[in-house]
Design a protein around this motif. Structure first.
Motif, mmCIF file in Angstrom:
data_model
loop_
_atom_site.group_PDB
_atom_site.id
_atom_site.type_symbol
_atom_site.label_atom_id
_atom_site.label_comp_id
_atom_site.label_asym_id
_atom_site.label_seq_id
_atom_site.Cartn_x
_atom_site.Cartn_y
_atom_site.Cartn_z
ATOM 1 N N TRP A 18 0.832 -1.205 0.000
ATOM 2 C CA TRP A 18 0.000 0.000 0.000
ATOM 3 C C TRP A 18 0.868 1.257 0.000
ATOM 4 O O TRP A 18 0.592 2.210 -0.731
ATOM 5 C CB TRP A 18 -0.971 0.037 1.182
ATOM 6 C CG TRP A 18 -1.509 1.439 1.373
ATOM 7 C CD1 TRP A 18 -1.260 2.283 2.403
ATOM 8 C CD2 TRP A 18 -2.335 2.177 0.457
ATOM 9 N NE1 TRP A 18 -1.884 3.496 2.205
ATOM 10 C CE2 TRP A 18 -2.544 3.447 1.006
ATOM 11 C CE3 TRP A 18 -2.903 1.886 -0.777
ATOM 12 C CZ2 TRP A 18 -3.303 4.431 0.381
ATOM 13 C CZ3 TRP A 18 -3.666 2.865 -1.406
ATOM 14 C CH2 TRP A 18 -3.862 4.115 -0.830
ATOM 15 N N GLY A 130 -7.553 2.347 0.491
ATOM 16 C CA GLY A 130 -7.099 1.891 1.800
ATOM 17 C C GLY A 130 -8.068 0.892 2.402
ATOM 18 O O GLY A 130 -7.661 -0.113 2.981
ATOM 19 N N PHE A 133 -7.573 -2.365 0.701
ATOM 20 C CA PHE A 133 -6.382 -3.035 1.225
ATOM 21 C C PHE A 133 -6.686 -3.652 2.591
ATOM 22 O O PHE A 133 -6.248 -4.761 2.881
ATOM 23 C CB PHE A 133 -5.201 -2.067 1.313
ATOM 24 C CG PHE A 133 -4.310 -2.103 0.113
ATOM 25 C CD1 PHE A 133 -3.156 -2.870 0.102
ATOM 26 C CD2 PHE A 133 -4.617 -1.368 -1.019
ATOM 27 C CE1 PHE A 133 -2.333 -2.913 -1.006
ATOM 28 C CE2 PHE A 133 -3.803 -1.400 -2.137
ATOM 29 C CZ PHE A 133 -2.660 -2.174 -2.140
#
Length: 164
Positions: A18, A130, A133
């Motif tokens: 990430w 995010g 992820f």
């Protein structure tokens, strides 16, 4: 392997990825971690948790823009504080709707927008990716845990068969 260890391993790997993705695409890595955190802390699991996290994060971004924009229309500073109080009330009362019932997710989206000086155009993709992820971290960790137990149980069964 414990569930915690498996999730920790996949979270560590995907957190590094990430960080690279965020920098490569000009996203806010910290806002992505807020999206990830929002998913992990969501009261619902799986895709439902991810969708609820998305809905509340995006609502929070909206409310932050309302506060920022509304505060700019009045030259009296106190108006911004009054507007913040009213919007904070609305951020909580919207929880009457099931998809918006995760109040911390709303505040995460709002705070991320404030921290990015109102740049919602970069906050939104950072939060959403995010969150994806975060979902991937947990799902892959649960998969790893399951695979390690299948392998462990298979080895134990094989050993029992070979024991006279």
């Amino acid at each position: 392997m414990s569930t915690l260890l498996a999730i920790a391993i996949t979270t560590g790997i995907l957190s590094g990825i990430w960080g690279w993705v965020a920098i490569s695409f000009g996203l806010l890595s910290w806002a992505g971690f807020l999206g990830c955190t929002s998913y992990f802390a969501s009261p619902k699991d799986g895709v439902r948790g991810l969708l609820q996290s998305y809905a509340t994060n995006l609502a929070g971004v909206f409310w932050a823009v309302v506060i920022i924009s509304g505060s700019q229309y009045m030259s009296i500073e106190i108006f911004g504080y009054v507007l913040t109080g009213i919007v904070s009330f609305l951020m909580c009362i919207q929880a009457k709707k099931q998809w918006l019932s995760y109040i911390p997710g709303t505040f995460i989206g709002c705070c991320a927008t404030f921290a990015a000086n109102g740049d919602w155009q970069i906050v939104i993709p950072s939060l959403l990716l995010g969150g994806a992820f975060g979902y991937s971290m947990k799902a892959s960790g649960l998969w790893l845990h399951k695979q390690s137990n299948i392998e462990k149980n298979g080895t134990q069964a094989l050993m029992k068969e070979q024991t006279p």
